[in-house]
Scaffold this active site. Structure first.
Site, mmCIF file in Angstrom:
data_model
loop_
_atom_site.group_PDB
_atom_site.id
_atom_site.type_symbol
_atom_site.label_atom_id
_atom_site.label_comp_id
_atom_site.label_asym_id
_atom_site.label_seq_id
_atom_site.Cartn_x
_atom_site.Cartn_y
_atom_site.Cartn_z
ATOM 1 N N LYS A 118 47.243 37.872 36.799
ATOM 2 C CA LYS A 118 46.772 39.216 37.162
ATOM 3 C C LYS A 118 47.630 40.306 36.530
ATOM 4 O O LYS A 118 47.132 41.385 36.240
ATOM 5 C CB LYS A 118 46.665 39.373 38.684
ATOM 6 C CG LYS A 118 45.601 38.443 39.258
ATOM 7 C CD LYS A 118 44.747 39.034 40.330
ATOM 8 C CE LYS A 118 43.532 38.123 40.523
ATOM 9 N NZ LYS A 118 42.822 38.260 41.764
ATOM 10 N N LYS A 200 37.875 29.297 34.988
ATOM 11 C CA LYS A 200 37.144 29.197 36.251
ATOM 12 C C LYS A 200 36.110 30.327 36.365
ATOM 13 O O LYS A 200 36.311 31.414 35.813
ATOM 14 C CB LYS A 200 38.103 29.183 37.447
ATOM 15 C CG LYS A 200 38.637 30.522 37.867
ATOM 16 C CD LYS A 200 39.226 30.489 39.276
ATOM 17 C CE LYS A 200 39.476 31.939 39.703
ATOM 18 N NZ LYS A 200 39.888 32.147 41.051
ATOM 19 N N LYS A 203 34.529 36.271 39.731
ATOM 20 C CA LYS A 203 33.726 37.469 39.957
ATOM 21 C C LYS A 203 34.224 38.647 39.135
ATOM 22 O O LYS A 203 33.520 39.625 38.974
ATOM 23 C CB LYS A 203 33.685 37.815 41.445
ATOM 24 C CG LYS A 203 35.012 37.835 42.188
ATOM 25 C CD LYS A 203 34.753 38.203 43.644
ATOM 26 C CE LYS A 203 35.480 37.375 44.656
ATOM 27 N NZ LYS A 203 36.833 37.818 44.977
HETATM 28 P P1 ATP Z 1 39.015 36.735 41.282
HETATM 29 O O1 ATP Z 1 38.177 35.882 40.407
HETATM 30 O O2 ATP Z 1 38.634 38.165 41.306
HETATM 31 O O3 ATP Z 1 40.484 36.479 41.178
HETATM 32 P P2 ATP Z 1 38.464 34.846 43.307
HETATM 33 O O4 ATP Z 1 37.012 34.667 43.510
HETATM 34 O O5 ATP Z 1 39.248 33.819 42.601
HETATM 35 O O6 ATP Z 1 38.673 36.287 42.732
HETATM 36 P P3 ATP Z 1 38.807 35.048 46.146
HETATM 37 O O7 ATP Z 1 37.610 35.828 46.412
HETATM 38 O O8 ATP Z 1 39.946 35.506 46.948
HETATM 39 O O9 ATP Z 1 39.255 35.050 44.656
HETATM 40 O O10 ATP Z 1 38.505 33.519 46.371
HETATM 41 C C1 ATP Z 1 37.916 33.102 47.543
HETATM 42 C C2 ATP Z 1 37.815 31.600 47.601
HETATM 43 O O11 ATP Z 1 36.925 31.099 46.607
HETATM 44 C C3 ATP Z 1 39.131 30.866 47.378
HETATM 45 O O12 ATP Z 1 39.198 29.793 48.292
HETATM 46 C C4 ATP Z 1 39.035 30.356 45.985
HETATM 47 O O13 ATP Z 1 39.796 29.197 45.793
HETATM 48 C C5 ATP Z 1 37.547 30.063 45.874
HETATM 49 N N1 ATP Z 1 37.094 30.134 44.486
HETATM 50 C C6 ATP Z 1 37.073 31.237 43.696
HETATM 51 N N2 ATP Z 1 36.568 30.955 42.483
HETATM 52 C C7 ATP Z 1 36.292 29.610 42.487
HETATM 53 C C8 ATP Z 1 35.742 28.708 41.517
HETATM 54 N N3 ATP Z 1 35.405 29.116 40.322
HETATM 55 N N4 ATP Z 1 35.570 27.419 41.884
HETATM 56 C C9 ATP Z 1 35.896 26.996 43.121
HETATM 57 N N5 ATP Z 1 36.407 27.792 44.078
HETATM 58 C C10 ATP Z 1 36.614 29.090 43.777
#
Ligand code: ATP
Ligand code: LTN
Length: 335
Positions: A118, A200, A203
């Site tokens: 980040k 990964k 969003k």
């Molecule tokens: P950003 O991508 O903006 O960093 P994020 O989606 O990784 O955000 P959070 O919204 O805080 O972050 O994640 C919420 C949950 O979703 C967490 O448990 C995270 O591990 C899971 N998650 C996020 N992206 C994935 C993915 N691509 N595959 C599986 N689990 C995910």
């Protein structure tokens, strides 16, 4: 009625309202949250305090925080079974975070890969909150004495530091916190981008074709899957040399409840076009009822407000107990 003395194990988890929720959030975390509700005492929060570690437009943040809560509910998180709330409504998160930050070393925080990622992405705003993010996350979990934390694979390092902080505190001041375990689902723990399957699905990806949003319409979902990056041969199988196809098979397996091997067998010999269409349709069918329920909840503001208000009251009561104990142990004078 006789009271059960043994308490169910507790679950805590949350997501940041830093963007619209994706299929990665759904398969990696939300789907497991729903399954765990009957067996455990679950608490699920909207992590708005975490979200401001990167710049947010205030009006957008307000809208997204409620949208995230509604998406939890639309997927099947049931306020009758689980405590649903908004992080900033329970001040104990920030209060415990201060005490824990005085029990966390700079060195351990600077090893966090999410911080490194980040800070690279937001080089103009490497704020202290971004650095101490894992301390706030440890507070979220430890406040409620959570036994298990259902998250995607990318959060393992944060759970590990939470465990370290808890163990150290317990050792220094006597037993105070439950040391939590991560709960990672068998499938969907790491959903990759449809456009760059080595990253990964996120969003905050600037290319919207890389992610599927939970609220995307059927047409959009199928279109995005049709555009998904594959490879130059035409074999449908999982393998390190085929990240695009492997990701699609993993998604299909997670949605259909099959194993990746079973999914590969089902599609063996088919063309990529037919395969991508089938995966798109399966995902669209899974998400259609979520979108419908979300729209219904959007029309019922009063109900949503009631859910998060009651949730914050219940969460505050549990949090206050832990915080009181912590304040006493570190030597603060009781009020
Ligand atoms: P950003 O991508 O903006 O960093 P994020 O989606 O990784 O955000 P959070 O919204 O805080 O972050 O994640 C919420 C949950 O979703 C967490 O448990 C995270 O591990 C899971 N998650 C996020 N992206 C994935 C993915 N691509 N595959 C599986 N689990 C995910
Ligand atoms: N860092 C998490 C979101 C989060 C969280 C938590 C998850 C903040 N506090 C407590 C589980 C438990 C992420 O998914 N990016």
């Amino acid at each position: 009625m006789e009271q059960t003395i043994e308490r169910k194990k507790r679950i805590f988890s949350g997501m940041q309202p830093s963007g619209e929720l994706t299929l990665g959030n759904y398969l990696g975390a939300l789907k497991n949250w729903i399954k765990l509700q009957d067996e455990y005492d679950c608490m699920y929060a909207v992590m708005d305090m975490h979200a401001i570690t990167v710049r947010q437009d205030p009006a957008e943040l307000r809208r997204r925080s409620l949208d995230v809560l509604k998406q939890y509910m639309a997927c099947g998180v049931d306020p009758e079974k689980s405590i649903l709330f908004i992080q900033s409504h329970v001040p104990a998160h920030a209060e415990l975070a201060w005490v824990l930050s005085c029990n966390t070393q700079m060195g351990e925080l600077s090893r966090m890969t999410q911080f490194k990622d980040k800070s690279r992405k937001h080089a103009d705003n490497i704020n202290a909150g971004l650095f101490t993010y894992p301390v706030l996350m440890a507070s979220d979990i430890l406040l409620y004495q959570a036994d298990l934390v259902p998250v995607g694979n990318d959060q393992l390092q944060h759970i590990e530091i939470t465990r370290d902080v808890a163990e150290r505190f317990n050792h220094r001041y006597s037993d105070t916190f439950t040391v939590p375990e991560p709960f990672i689902g068998k499938s969907g723990a790491r959903v990759m981008s449809l456009q760059s399957p080595e990253n990964k699905m996120s969003k905050s990806d600037p290319n919207p074709n890389g992610f599927i949003l939970m609220l995307d319409t059927e047409d959009v979902i199928i279109k995005k899957f049709k555009r998904a990056v594959t490879d130059s041969d035409s074999e449908i199988r999982a393998g390190e040399d085929k990240p695009g196809i492997t990701n699609l098979l993993t998604i299909y397996a997670a949605v259909s409840g099959k194993t990746v091997d079973e999914a590969a067998k089902e599609f063996s010999g088919m063309g990529y076009g037919t395969f991508k269409q089938a995966v798109g349709e399966a995902v669209a069918a899974e998400l259609a009822p979520v979108r419908k329920r979300f729209d219904e909840l959007s029309k019922d503001k009063a109900y949503v407000e009631e859910v998060y208000t009651k949730g914050a009251e219940m969460a505050s009561r549990i949090a206050a107990k832990t915080l009181r104990k912590v304040y006493k142990k570190v030597g603060f004078i009781g009020r």
